[in-house]
Design a protein around this motif. Structure first.
Motif, mmCIF file in Angstrom:
data_model
loop_
_atom_site.group_PDB
_atom_site.id
_atom_site.type_symbol
_atom_site.label_atom_id
_atom_site.label_comp_id
_atom_site.label_asym_id
_atom_site.label_seq_id
_atom_site.Cartn_x
_atom_site.Cartn_y
_atom_site.Cartn_z
ATOM 1 N N ILE A 182 0.832 -1.197 0.000
ATOM 2 C CA ILE A 182 0.000 0.000 0.000
ATOM 3 C C ILE A 182 0.870 1.251 0.000
ATOM 4 O O ILE A 182 0.674 2.182 -0.805
ATOM 5 N N TYR A 183 1.846 1.281 0.898
ATOM 6 C CA TYR A 183 2.743 2.434 1.018
ATOM 7 C C TYR A 183 3.523 2.672 -0.276
ATOM 8 O O TYR A 183 3.638 3.804 -0.757
ATOM 9 N N SER A 184 4.019 1.602 -0.876
ATOM 10 C CA SER A 184 4.842 1.736 -2.083
ATOM 11 C C SER A 184 4.044 2.259 -3.256
ATOM 12 O O SER A 184 4.503 3.159 -3.989
ATOM 13 N N PHE A 185 2.846 1.726 -3.471
ATOM 14 C CA PHE A 185 2.075 2.126 -4.654
ATOM 15 C C PHE A 185 1.535 3.550 -4.525
ATOM 16 O O PHE A 185 1.504 4.292 -5.516
ATOM 17 N N ILE A 186 1.136 3.942 -3.329
ATOM 18 C CA ILE A 186 0.649 5.309 -3.174
ATOM 19 C C ILE A 186 1.815 6.296 -3.257
ATOM 20 O O ILE A 186 1.694 7.387 -3.835
ATOM 21 N N THR A 187 2.982 5.906 -2.732
ATOM 22 C CA THR A 187 4.175 6.753 -2.858
ATOM 23 C C THR A 187 4.608 6.870 -4.317
ATOM 24 O O THR A 187 4.958 7.960 -4.793
ATOM 25 N N ALA A 188 4.597 5.744 -5.033
ATOM 26 C CA ALA A 188 4.963 5.771 -6.459
ATOM 27 C C ALA A 188 4.023 6.684 -7.233
ATOM 28 O O ALA A 188 4.472 7.479 -8.080
ATOM 29 N N LEU A 241 11.774 -1.967 -2.512
ATOM 30 C CA LEU A 241 12.763 -0.895 -2.462
ATOM 31 C C LEU A 241 13.511 -0.790 -3.787
ATOM 32 O O LEU A 241 13.710 0.320 -4.316
ATOM 33 N N PHE A 242 13.891 -1.918 -4.335
ATOM 34 C CA PHE A 242 14.606 -1.953 -5.604
ATOM 35 C C PHE A 242 13.741 -1.404 -6.735
ATOM 36 O O PHE A 242 14.181 -0.557 -7.526
ATOM 37 N N ALA A 243 12.484 -1.860 -6.807
ATOM 38 C CA ALA A 243 11.580 -1.425 -7.883
ATOM 39 C C ALA A 243 11.305 0.071 -7.814
ATOM 40 O O ALA A 243 11.319 0.772 -8.839
ATOM 41 N N THR A 244 11.057 0.589 -6.623
ATOM 42 C CA THR A 244 10.755 2.014 -6.491
ATOM 43 C C THR A 244 11.983 2.867 -6.796
ATOM 44 O O THR A 244 11.868 3.944 -7.401
ATOM 45 N N THR A 245 13.167 2.384 -6.426
ATOM 46 C CA THR A 245 14.406 3.084 -6.773
ATOM 47 C C THR A 245 14.606 3.107 -8.284
ATOM 48 O O THR A 245 15.018 4.136 -8.850
ATOM 49 N N ILE A 246 14.320 1.996 -8.947
ATOM 50 C CA ILE A 246 14.419 1.935 -10.410
ATOM 51 C C ILE A 246 13.608 3.058 -11.043
ATOM 52 O O ILE A 246 14.091 3.795 -11.916
ATOM 53 N N PHE A 247 12.373 3.214 -10.590
ATOM 54 C CA PHE A 247 11.496 4.181 -11.238
ATOM 55 C C PHE A 247 11.764 5.613 -10.786
ATOM 56 O O PHE A 247 11.461 6.560 -11.523
ATOM 57 N N TYR A 248 12.341 5.775 -9.607
ATOM 58 C CA TYR A 248 12.772 7.127 -9.228
ATOM 59 C C TYR A 248 13.910 7.570 -10.151
ATOM 60 O O TYR A 248 13.923 8.716 -10.637
ATOM 61 N N ILE A 249 14.856 6.678 -10.402
ATOM 62 C CA ILE A 249 15.941 6.969 -11.348
ATOM 63 C C ILE A 249 15.372 7.173 -12.752
ATOM 64 O O ILE A 249 15.741 8.100 -13.477
ATOM 65 N N PHE A 250 14.440 6.331 -13.125
ATOM 66 C CA PHE A 250 13.862 6.335 -14.472
ATOM 67 C C PHE A 250 13.181 7.658 -14.795
ATOM 68 O O PHE A 250 13.375 8.231 -15.880
ATOM 69 N N ILE A 251 12.387 8.198 -13.861
ATOM 70 C CA ILE A 251 11.626 9.413 -14.149
ATOM 71 C C ILE A 251 12.461 10.679 -13.999
ATOM 72 O O ILE A 251 12.106 11.727 -14.543
ATOM 73 N N LEU A 279 15.036 1.739 -19.340
ATOM 74 C CA LEU A 279 14.557 0.984 -18.184
ATOM 75 C C LEU A 279 15.656 0.091 -17.614
ATOM 76 O O LEU A 279 15.898 0.077 -16.399
ATOM 77 N N PHE A 280 16.340 -0.656 -18.472
ATOM 78 C CA PHE A 280 17.389 -1.549 -17.993
ATOM 79 C C PHE A 280 18.591 -0.767 -17.468
ATOM 80 O O PHE A 280 19.277 -1.226 -16.542
ATOM 81 N N GLY A 281 18.841 0.402 -18.027
ATOM 82 C CA GLY A 281 19.878 1.261 -17.475
ATOM 83 C C GLY A 281 19.539 1.679 -16.053
ATOM 84 O O GLY A 281 20.405 1.671 -15.161
ATOM 85 N N SER A 282 18.273 2.029 -15.829
ATOM 86 C CA SER A 282 17.811 2.388 -14.481
ATOM 87 C C SER A 282 17.927 1.208 -13.530
ATOM 88 O O SER A 282 18.237 1.377 -12.343
ATOM 89 N N ILE A 283 17.664 0.006 -14.046
ATOM 90 C CA ILE A 283 17.764 -1.200 -13.214
ATOM 91 C C ILE A 283 19.193 -1.403 -12.721
ATOM 92 O O ILE A 283 19.426 -1.641 -11.518
ATOM 93 N N PHE A 284 20.159 -1.291 -13.618
ATOM 94 C CA PHE A 284 21.555 -1.509 -13.223
ATOM 95 C C PHE A 284 22.040 -0.431 -12.246
ATOM 96 O O PHE A 284 22.740 -0.738 -11.271
ATOM 97 N N ILE A 285 21.652 0.813 -12.507
ATOM 98 C CA ILE A 285 22.048 1.902 -11.599
ATOM 99 C C ILE A 285 21.413 1.692 -10.228
ATOM 100 O O ILE A 285 22.074 1.846 -9.187
ATOM 101 N N SER A 286 20.139 1.319 -10.211
ATOM 102 C CA SER A 286 19.430 1.105 -8.953
ATOM 103 C C SER A 286 20.017 -0.075 -8.183
ATOM 104 O O SER A 286 20.118 -0.032 -6.948
ATOM 105 N N LEU A 287 20.379 -1.127 -8.905
ATOM 106 C CA LEU A 287 20.998 -2.285 -8.255
ATOM 107 C C LEU A 287 22.275 -1.866 -7.543
ATOM 108 O O LEU A 287 22.534 -2.269 -6.398
ATOM 109 N N PHE A 288 23.062 -1.038 -8.206
ATOM 110 C CA PHE A 288 24.312 -0.554 -7.609
ATOM 111 C C PHE A 288 24.018 0.312 -6.381
ATOM 112 O O PHE A 288 24.653 0.157 -5.321
ATOM 113 N N ILE A 289 23.039 1.227 -6.499
ATOM 114 C CA ILE A 289 22.711 2.128 -5.393
ATOM 115 C C ILE A 289 22.209 1.354 -4.183
ATOM 116 O O ILE A 289 22.659 1.578 -3.046
#
Length: 447
Positions: A182-188, A241-251, A279-289
């Protein structure tokens, strides 16, 4: 005035649901306290849907939901024949009733869609949503900190685990996972819609602070999951946490807005286009972060990983090795009735609870090939509808993409770690793939 009332009722609904979930996490092993609060949340969610039906007059049932109804009927018949005494628990109990948690997820989703529609059609409602989100975020943080501090006072000295747990962690762990869904989707949604509508430097700073709070709270949730001994919850929250970080980087760093504003999402566009490279670039950056963040925190606070359940408390035997030992039982259970399955197959063969810990595998062993096929037909149709419902609008495409990434991660985790009645999966299915959609009579049906 009506829209404001709907916003208030929506946040009251999810607020009361969170109070119920957090109360049960806090009072582990004390049955199902605060059921009245859960009933109040369901009542508010149902009231909002009835109100929407009266105003828009047309309700469309999705094809995927019709397939899911067939799956539920098959599940009920199988359970009635083989585990009649457990039928209520399997369907409606707060310990893992698949229909109950699907309904809860659907109530949140259907009413969140109303909020999204209003904000995207009338930007003046965004300030109202932002106000309620800040209040929601503060309430979530207070409830979470209360539980975290309460349980931290009861942590054993030798292990990072609360005393007198007596194996009562699964329900609390599932509720913690659902709370963070709930927290993740409303925050996203907050991050996505403000990025689209408000482009000021102040809003960029505010979004960064909100994202930072989300990260800290989610890491706290991962620690709490180990206090209560739930490895599944730790991995699920790490995935969120990983998914939300991906999309924070992405946007914020890929300049994908123009691309997402002019495409119709489909599998080809996701994996084989300019979108996929971003998208995959954001995934790799987020994985590192995320990796650097977690390793940094572990080293900074000098955390002894041998005290955590995920690492087997320092022994050579951990949860994964124990589950690997159950793989051989899959063939015994599946061979018992491969076509139709048997919901009591573990009890009848190798002993109660000795099923392989895999959502997909237990679909086959307990519901057979028939149940397996019905579920994946539903899933295929639901994902197809999710992609089809994107209408070339940046926020809708982004939210659909985020939903599918989260689902892929959580479902992959469930496929190697849970039983078919795992309540967070059914809540997530309702949250991501709502069974109905409302349309004005003048609106063209696109579902």
């Amino acid at each position: 005035m009506l829209v404001l009332s709907r916003f208030i009722l929506f946040f009251m609904m999810i607020g009361s649901l969170l109070i119920y979930l957090f109360t049960n996490i806090k009072l582990i092993g004390e049955g199902s306290p605060a059921l009245v609060v859960l009933a109040f949340s369901v009542l508010l969610g149902g009231l909002l849907i009835v109100l929407e039906l009266l105003l828009k007059q047309n309700i469309y049932i999705k094809k995927s939901f019709l397939v899911l109804i067939l799956f539920f009927i098959y599940f009920i018949l199988n359970s009635t024949l083989n585990r009649p005494n457990d039928l209520k628990a399997l369907l409606l109990a707060t310990s893992g009733g698949i229909i109950l948690f699907y309904i809860l997820g659907s109530l949140v989703s259907i009413n969140l869609l109303y909020i999204k529609e209003k904000i995207l059609n009338f930007n003046q409602f965004l300030n109202i949503f932002n106000f309620f989100y800040i209040v929601f975020s503060m309430v979530f943080s207070v409830l979470f900190l209360d539980i975290f501090m309460t349980h931290s006072e009861n942590v054993r000295e030798d292990l990072f685990l609360i005393s007198d747990l007596n194996g009562m962690y699964q329900r609390a762990g599932a509720f913690l996972t659902i709370s963070f869904f709930i927290y993740s989707f409303i925050t996203a949604f907050f991050l996505f819609v403000n990025k689209y509508v408000k482009k000021s430097k102040f809003m960029t700073l505010m979004a960064f602070l909100i994202f930072g709070l989300y990260c800290l709270t989610t890491i706290g949730g991962m620690l709490l999951s180990q206090m209560i001994g739930s490895n599944n919850t730790l991995v699920n929250l790490g995935g969120l946490l990983f998914a939300t970080t991906i999309f924070y980087i992405f946007i914020n760093f890929t300049k994908a807005e123009n691309l997402l504003s002019h495409i119709k999402l489909n599998v080809k566009k996701i994996f084989f286009s300019k979108l996929s490279s971003k998208l995959f670039g954001s995934i790799f950056i987020s994985l590192f972060i995320v990796f650097v963040l977690l390793v940094g925190l572990i080293n900074f606070f000098d955390i002894d990983l041998d005290r955590f359940r995920i690492f087997g408390f320092g022994s050579e035997t951990n949860a994964m090795s124990t589950r690997l030992e159950l793989i051989s039982n899959f063939f015994i259970h599946f061979d018992y009735n491969p076509i139709f399955g048997n919901m009591a197959v573990d009890i009848l063969t190798t002993g109660e609870g000795t099923y392989i810990h895999s959502f997909i595998a237990t679909l086959l062993t307990h519901l057979g090939i028939v149940g397996f096929i019905l579920f994946f037909i539903y899933l295929f149709v639901a994902i197809k509808e999710k992609l089809k419902s994107s209408n070339n609008l940046y926020v809708n495409n982004l939210f659909s993409l985020y939903s599918l990434v989260v689902f892929a991660g959580i479902f992959a985790i469930a496929s190697v770690g849970t039983f078919i009645t795992y309540s967070p999966i059914w809540f997530l299915l309702g949250l991501l793939f709502p069974p109905i959609v409302f349309k004005n009579r003048k609106e063209k049906q696109v579902e």
